[in-house]
Scaffold this motif. Structure first.
Motif, short mmCIF file in Angstrom:
data_model
loop_
_atom_site.label_atom_id
_atom_site.label_comp_id
_atom_site.label_asym_id
_atom_site.label_seq_id
_atom_site.Cartn_x
_atom_site.Cartn_y
_atom_site.Cartn_z
N LEU A 111 0.90 -1.11 0.14
CA LEU A 111 -0.18 0.00 -0.01
C LEU A 111 0.77 1.27 -0.08
O LEU A 111 1.99 1.29 0.77
N THR A 112 0.67 2.18 -0.88
CA THR A 112 1.15 3.53 -0.90
C THR A 112 0.34 4.66 -0.74
O THR A 112 -0.65 4.54 -1.58
N ASN A 113 0.56 5.57 0.10
CA ASN A 113 -0.16 6.54 0.43
C ASN A 113 0.33 7.75 -0.53
O ASN A 113 1.45 8.24 -0.24
N ILE A 114 -0.26 8.19 -1.51
CA ILE A 114 0.11 9.18 -2.56
C ILE A 114 0.18 10.38 -2.06
O ILE A 114 1.24 11.34 -2.64
N TYR A 134 -7.01 12.87 -8.98
CA TYR A 134 -7.43 13.04 -7.79
C TYR A 134 -7.53 14.69 -7.75
O TYR A 134 -7.29 15.42 -8.38
N LEU A 135 -8.34 15.07 -6.60
CA LEU A 135 -8.93 16.37 -6.62
C LEU A 135 -9.24 16.79 -4.99
O LEU A 135 -9.18 15.91 -4.29
N ASN A 148 4.06 6.87 -10.78
CA ASN A 148 5.38 6.30 -10.48
C ASN A 148 6.17 5.74 -11.61
O ASN A 148 6.77 4.73 -11.55
N ALA A 149 5.97 6.44 -12.78
CA ALA A 149 6.78 5.88 -13.86
C ALA A 149 8.29 6.10 -13.61
O ALA A 149 9.11 5.25 -14.10
N SER A 150 8.81 6.95 -12.69
CA SER A 150 9.99 7.00 -12.35
C SER A 150 10.56 6.19 -11.23
O SER A 150 11.84 5.97 -10.82
N GLY A 151 9.66 5.43 -10.55
CA GLY A 151 9.84 4.43 -9.54
C GLY A 151 9.24 4.60 -8.16
O GLY A 151 8.80 3.81 -7.45
N SER A 152 8.73 5.87 -7.96
CA SER A 152 8.08 6.77 -6.82
C SER A 152 6.96 7.49 -7.37
O SER A 152 7.23 8.17 -8.62
N PHE A 153 6.10 7.80 -6.68
CA PHE A 153 4.88 8.72 -7.18
C PHE A 153 5.70 10.15 -7.07
O PHE A 153 6.04 10.52 -6.09
N GLU A 154 5.26 10.76 -8.18
CA GLU A 154 5.69 12.17 -8.34
C GLU A 154 4.29 12.90 -8.69
O GLU A 154 3.52 12.57 -9.52
N ILE A 155 3.79 14.09 -8.14
CA ILE A 155 2.54 14.60 -8.05
C ILE A 155 2.90 16.10 -8.64
O ILE A 155 3.76 16.88 -8.32
#
Length: 459
Positions: A111-114, A134-135, A148-155
Motif C-alpha cells: 500500500l502506498t499513500n500518494i 484526484y482532486l 510512479n513511472a520514475s519508480g516512486s510517485f511524483e505529483i
C-alpha cells in the motif's frame, strides 16, 4: 397573572419527592444508554462540528436546498442528515451476509499513500506504470496528477479552481493520460449558470485543458475512455437538480471538434455515477442509474444513434456502475442494489445470446449515499484471457475478486489506516494478470471532505 407565594408544607414535600423521582429515572436511563427524550429511537452520537463555510461543499448544498422538490433520490430515500454524512462514528448494525464466495484469495499487497485528496481515478499504461488523478473540492481547490513511472510517485497540479469529483482518467495507446472533471467555473461561489466538463490532456509543455462547452451546469460524474486514434469519449450528467432535462450526455473529440449529445436518458440527478466504455468496434456504451425507474440503464451507440435499455429494476438497482466488454463484444456491468438504508448487493449483469443474465457477487453493509457519500463503489476489469475481475467498497472494507467456473474468489484488502473509507474504488489488471487498486481513506469529514489517496499493488 401574579402567582401567590403561599404553599402548604405538604405541597412542598410532594414537589420535592417528584423532582427526586425524575432525577433518578434520568440517571437510570443514562446508565442504560437511552436518551430520556427519545427512548424509543436509536440515537447515534454526532461529534461537534464546525458550521460549513460557503465553499465547494456548502455552495452545492445551498443550491440543492433551494430545490426541495428536486432533492436527490438517494438522499431522500436514505433520510441521511448532513450530520450523519459527516459523522465518522455514525454506524448501523451490519446485516449478516448470506452470500458465500466460491473461495478465498491470498494475495500479498503493498500500500502506498500518494498524497492528500479525494475521489481518485487511475489507469495503467503499457509498461504497467500507474497514472492517478484526484482532486480537492474546496473553493480554492485543485486537480492533481501522479505517476510512479520514475519508480516512486511524483505529483503535479493539473488545474486550480473550484471543482467537483469524482474525476476519471484514461490512457491512450501511446501512454498519454487524459483526465475528465467538472469545473464550476466560478472560483468564489456556486453559480448554476456556469459549469462545464473539462478534459485535461498531458503534453510536452504541460496540460492542455479542453472545455466541453455546453448549455447548463453540466459535466458531473464524469467517465472517460480514449480510442485507438487518440480521440477521447466521455459520459457525464447535466443534472436534473439544476433544471436540466438532458440527463446523461456523451461528449467526444472524434471528428476533429468537440461535440456534445444527450443520449436520451431524460432527466437524471448527479451523484450516482456514469460508466463509459468502447466496444470492440470502438463504439461507445454507457451504464448509469435512472432514479425514476430505480433501475440500471444501458445506452449504446450504433454509429448513428443512441438506444437506451432498462437492464435491471429488481429493487433499487443500478447505482455506481462499471462497464467492460468481453472478447465476444458482450457488455458486463457491475453495480449496487440498495435493500436497506445503507445495505445492499453488488450485482453483475451481462448480455449473453441477446438476453441479460444476472448474479449477486456479494453484500455491502455500510454504503452511505448523499452529497458527500458513495461514488464509484464497484469496478470491473478484464484480463488478457477475458477473465473477469471485480472490486467493491463501502465505508469499512475494500474487496477484490476473480471469477472462475464456480463463482467468485474474494479477498478483503488491508486498509492503510483505521479511518473510514471514501466509498470509491478503481481496478486495473496489469500485463501479468495482477490487480492494482486505488481508493481513499477519509481523514476529515467537515467542513470539507479530505482524505489520503491509497494505491494498492501486488507485493
Amino acid at each position: 397573572m401574579r402567582r401567590t407565594p403561599k404553599a402548604s408544607n405538604f405541597s412542598i414535600l410532594i414537589l420535592l419527592i417528584a423532582l427526586v423521582a425524575v432525577a433518578c429515572s434520568g440517571g437510570q436511563a443514562e446508565e442504560a444508554g437511552i436518551t430520556p427524550t427519545a427512548a424509543s429511537e436509536e440515537v447515534e452520537e454526532v461529534p461537534e462540528q464546525a458550521e460549513e463555510p460557503a465553499d465547494a461543499e456548502s455552495a452545492e448544498g445551498g443550491e440543492e436546498e433551494t430545490r426541495a422538490d428536486e432533492t436527490s433520490t438517494a438522499e431522500a430515500e436514505a433520510e441521511v442528515t448532513d450530520a450523519e454524512e459527516d459523522d465518522p462514528g455514525a454506524e448501523e448494525e451490519p446485516a449478516e451476509s448470506s452470500i458465500e464466495p466460491a473461495g478465498e484469495l491470498n494475495l500479498s499487497w503493498n500500500l502506498t499513500n500518494i498524497g492528500e485528496g479525494i475521489k481518485p481515478a487511475f489507469a495503467l499504461d503499457s509498461s504497467d506504470n500507474a497514472h492517478v488523478a484526484y482532486l480537492t473540492e474546496e473553493s480554492v481547490g485543485g486537480v492533481f496528477y501522479a505517476t510512479n513511472a520514475s519508480g516512486s510517485f511524483e505529483i503535479e497540479t493539473v488545474a486550480e479552481g473550484y471543482f467537483y469529483g469524482p474525476v476519471d482518467l484514461g490512457i491512450s495507446q501511446d501512454d498519454v493520460p487524459f483526465i475528465a472533471y467538472h469545473d464550476h467555473q466560478d472560483p468564489n461561489t456556486f453559480n448554476p449558470n456556469l459549469g462545464d466538463e473539462v478534459v485535461a490532456i498531458a503534453g510536452p509543455d504541460g496540460w492542455q485543458l479542453v472545455v466541453v462547452e455546453d448549455v447548463g451546469h453540466d459535466g458531473w460524474d464524469n467517465s472517460i475512455v480514449v480510442d485507438s486514434q487518440g480521440n477521447w469519449h466521455t459520459a457525464a450528467i447535466d443534472p436534473a437538480q439544476f433544471g436540466s432535462e438532458s440527463g446523461v450526455e456523451y461528449a467526444t473529440s472524434a471528428g476533429g471538434s468537440v461535440s456534445v449529445t444527450a443520449v436520451g436518458s431524460g432527466p437524471i440527478n448527479y451523484e450516482f455515477g456514469t460508466a463509459i466504455q468502447l466496444d470492440n468496434d470502438e463504439l461507445p456504451g454507457i451504464a448509469y442509474y435512472d432514479q425514476a425507474e430505480k433501475g440500471l440503464e444501458y445506452a449504446k451507440f450504433d454509429g448513428s444513434q443512441w438506444t437506451v435499455e432498462l437492464v435491471d429494476n429488481n429493487g433499487d438497482a443500478g447505482r455506481y456502475a462499471s462497464l467492460v466488454y468481453d472478447a465476444a463484444n458482450n457488455p458486463h456491468i457491475s453495480y449496487f442494489v440498495f435493500d436497506g438504508e445503507r445495505t445492499g448487493e453488488v450485482r453483475h449483469a451481462w448480455l449473453d445470446g441477446g438476453s441479460w443474465q444476472f448474479e449477486v457477487v456479494a453484500r455491502l453493509d455500510d454504503v452511505l449515499p448523499g452529497r458527500t457519500g458513495a461514488r464509484k463503489i464497484t469496478a470491473l476489469a478484464l484480463g488478457e484471457n477475458d477473465e473477469l475481475h471485480i472490486a467493491y467498497s463501502d465505508r469499512n472494507r475494500v474487496v477484490y475478486g476473480q471469477q472462475n467456473e464456480d463463482g467468485w474468489l474474494l479477498q478483503e484488502l488491508p486498509k492503510n489506516s483505521d479511518k473510514l473509507l471514501g466509498q470509491l474504488v478503481e481496478l486495473e489488471i496489469d500485463s501479468q494478470g495482477m490487480p492494482h487498486l486505488i481508493w481513499y481513506e477519509v481523514t476529515v469529514f467537515a467542513p470539507t471532505l479530505i482524505g489520503d489517496i491509497i494505491y494498492a499493488a501486488p507485493a
